[in-house]
Design a protein around this motif. Structure first.
Motif, PDB file in Angstrom:
ATOM      1  N   ASP A  48     -51.468 -76.414 -74.962  1.00  9.28           N
ATOM      2  CA  ASP A  48     -51.818 -76.621 -76.364  1.00  9.28           C
ATOM      3  C   ASP A  48     -50.590 -76.556 -77.264  1.00  9.28           C
ATOM      4  N   ASP A  72     -55.467 -73.538 -81.117  1.00 10.65           N
ATOM      5  CA  ASP A  72     -55.804 -73.160 -79.739  1.00 10.65           C
ATOM      6  C   ASP A  72     -54.662 -72.378 -79.094  1.00 10.65           C
ATOM      7  N   ARG A 117     -54.710 -68.800 -80.356  1.00 12.22           N
ATOM      8  CA  ARG A 117     -55.765 -67.996 -79.730  1.00 12.22           C
ATOM      9  C   ARG A 117     -55.355 -67.580 -78.316  1.00 12.22           C
TER      10      ARG A 117
END
Length: 399
Positions: free
Chosen positions: A217, A225, A228
């Motif tokens: 990502d 993303d 996270r």
């Protein structure tokens, strides 16, 4: 690494781009410039495009983002740059500003990033013969991405698995292994080998759960993303109580270091090479070709340590593939997003392997190894591919 979290991305990109003196020394080591002979497909050209985008001189058009999306992130340019341009940071910031490419194979990458789903779907693909019929029911670039993904399904190894040996009392401290996403599925044998070798050297080894570190990502511009995933890495590491974090996949190193500043994050080779006196290996009369992934050469910089380890196997004839710009073209999601370009880059590497008449091909990055294995199979070539840790563990002897 430049760290300017309170400034706007455009300003960070402009500052990073201003480090480039446009000398052109990066051109001979850039695989995509070698492929196309196009200035826009070179590090110098991409830096100019990023600077123009950051300053509002050009818009984020498809023609602008194409050469930026084509970049492999191999970092050959960063390693050779006399001005110290932090190209990886510039590439990440620019792709973050652009966002993920419209034709990014998000569904495929979602499978890759989920180990349990990945494992289950691989079994289903083999059982149903998906390689034959899935691309036929899809169209255009989507079909190409799925065809490339199915071609990367791992082939069974022809070598026997590593056998346990008696372990040394752990007196060198504790390390924690990060399994990752694809590696925890396709490279489970190599992860077991890393544990076995580290314990034989005298380390205590623990494991984190298997999940994606966010590298795919981060390098594709999917910033939310990636953030996270980085937070998940930090939460997992907070309970590890280890001296350092180890990954067998060099493609994860930079992202893990970014998520865990101040933590020692490495691959296992330097650790093992520091304690060669504790490791003994059985003889293996075999002609082996070593492919060093770009991230191992340019991020981990552990290739010489790996060569020292392999040379400790008696009677092993070790041949190393040429230095940059020999990139196999896998490059994270690049092989799925641009399979034709990835195949063209791989062709040079396969030709070199053929010239060296290899009986076994070693590569430490899962994407590179699967990409090379698929190419060898297409050319009806016979040498199997293996993670170097797996070979080292197979030949490990009791001293």
């Amino acid at each position: 690494m430049i760290n300017m979290p309170l400034e706007k991305p455009q300003h960070r990109i402009a500052v990073l781009a201003d480090q480039c003196v446009q000398c052109g020394l990066c051109l001979p080591v850039c695989p995509t410039y070698g492929l196309d002979g196009n200035e826009a497909e070179s590090p110098r050209g991409r830096i100019a495009l990023a600077a123009a985008l950051a300053r509002g001189q050009v818009s984020a058009s498809p023609s602008l983002r194409e050469p930026i999306d084509h970049c492999l992130g191999c970092l050959n340019c960063q390693r050779i740059c006399p001005a110290g341009v932090q190209y990886e940071e510039l590439l990440i910031e620019t792709r973050g500003l652009l966002g993920p490419a419209p034709d990014r194979p998000g569904l495929l990458l979602g499978v890759v990033k989920r180990p349990t789903l990945n494992r289950w779907l691989q079994r289903l693909a083999r059982w149903t013969g998906a390689m034959r019929w899935v691309p036929a029911v899809l169209a255009g670039k989507t079909a190409s991405s799925w065809r490339a993904a199915l071609s990367l399904l791992p082939r069974p190894s022809k070598l026997s698995p590593a056998t346990p040996v008696s372990q040394r009392a752990p007196d060198l401290g504790m390390v924690t292994l990060f399994p990752g996403c694809a590696a925890s599925v396709q490279d489970a044998e190599a992860e077991h080998a890393a544990e076995l070798l580290l314990r034989a050297a005298g380390y205590r080894v623990t494991r984190l759960p298997a999940f994606c570190c966010g590298a795919l990502d981060l390098h594709d511009g999917a910033v939310a993303d990636a953030d996270r995933a980085a937070e998940q890495v930090r939460r997992a590491w907070s309970g590890a109580q280890a001296d350092r974090l180890i990954t067998i996949t060099p493609g994860c190193l930079s992202t893990l270091r970014r998520a865990l500043p101040g933590v020692r994050v490495d691959d296992p080779y330097a650790l093992l090479a520091e304690h060669l006196d504790r490791l003994a290996f059985r003889s293996l009369p075999l002609r082996v070709v070593l492919h060093v992934p770009c991230t191992q050469a340019n991020v981990a910089r552990s290739d010489e340590a790996l060569v020292r380890l392999l040379k400790r196997i008696p009677n092993l004839e070790l041949k190393r593939l040429s230095a940059p710009p020999y990139c196999c073209g896998a490059a994270g999601s690049h092989v799925l997003q641009f399979p034709d370009r990835a195949d063209r880059l791989r062709d040079d590497v396969l030709a070199h392997i053929t010239r060296l008449d290899a009986q076994l091909v070693l590569s430490s990055n899962i994407g590179c190894r699967l990409h090379l294995a698929a190419g060898l199979a297409e050319h009806a070539s016979t040498p199997p591919t293996l993670h170097p840790l797996t070979l080292l563990a197979q030949q490990l002897d009791i001293r």
